[in-house]
Write an enzyme that holds these catalytic residues in place. Structure first.
Site, PDB file in Angstrom:
ATOM      1  N   CYS A  54       0.741  -1.139  -0.027  1.00 49.68           N
ATOM      2  CA  CYS A  54      -0.186  -0.009   0.104  1.00 49.68           C
ATOM      3  C   CYS A  54       0.817   1.067  -0.113  1.00 49.68           C
ATOM      4  CB  CYS A  54      -0.796   0.082   1.255  1.00 49.68           C
ATOM      5  SG  CYS A  54      -1.739   1.479   1.404  1.00 49.68           S
ATOM      6  N   ASP A  61      -0.182  -5.982   0.031  1.00 48.08           N
ATOM      7  CA  ASP A  61      -1.622  -6.427  -0.612  1.00 48.08           C
ATOM      8  C   ASP A  61      -1.258  -7.529  -1.468  1.00 48.08           C
ATOM      9  OD1 ASP A  61      -3.163  -4.234   0.123  1.00 48.08           O
ATOM     10  OD2 ASP A  61      -2.094  -2.839  -0.987  1.00 48.08           O
TER      11      ASP A  61
END
Length: 159
Positions: A54, A61
């Protein structure tokens, strides 16, 4: 069987000293010659373990990428693609950005007739993101629009 000349530039495949770049590195991508220029066909890569960070929090992620293309003269070598995708591991960008960056890097690398990248990212905060980006040359604009429409329909009706 391919000749040494045809494999010129393919340096990562079979290399026992592979290093994994943890920073975004499009320079690692390699190509080889498409020996079937008389056929228009689709090549698909299924990448179920894509990771990135992120850009705001730095938290990891996780996503599943599908990359499909109709080659022209050059094709991406799969080990170099794997290492390239791994190089996103410490790259901080939004899911939409990653999918578009990958699409643009591969278009620049291969000049394919058509290429698409679809991401299915794991939920974060109760929301999943499924970005889709595609490209087509002048002869494949109908496919570009049809696939985008199909993807919009498919992704907006998922249950």
């Amino acid at each position: 069987m391919r000749t040494e000349k045809e494999l010129d530039g393919v340096t990562l495949l079979g290399n026992q000293g592979t290093t994994y770049s943890s920073d975004y590195n499009p320079g690692i991508l390699e190509t080889f010659e498409n020996k079937h220029l008389d056929n228009e066909y689709v090549v698909t890569f299924n990448c179920p373990e894509f990771t990135t960070l992120c850009p705001k929090t730095g938290q990891p992620d996780f996503g599943h990428l599908y990359i499909s293309y109709i080659p022209r003269e050059r094709m991406v070598e799969s080990k170099s693609l794997k290492l390239y995708l791994f190089s996103f591991r410490n790259h901080g960008d939004f899911h939409e950005d990653c999918v578009n960056i990958i699409m643009k890097d591969l278009v620049k690398l291969m000049d394919p007739r058509y290429l698409e990248v679809k991401g299915i990212f794991m939920p974060r905060g109760g929301i999943s993101i499924y970005p889709f980006a595609n490209y087509g040359d002048a002869d494949h604009q109908a496919l570009v629009h049809d696939r985008r429409r199909e993807m919009f329909s498919e992704l907006t009706t998922m249950k």
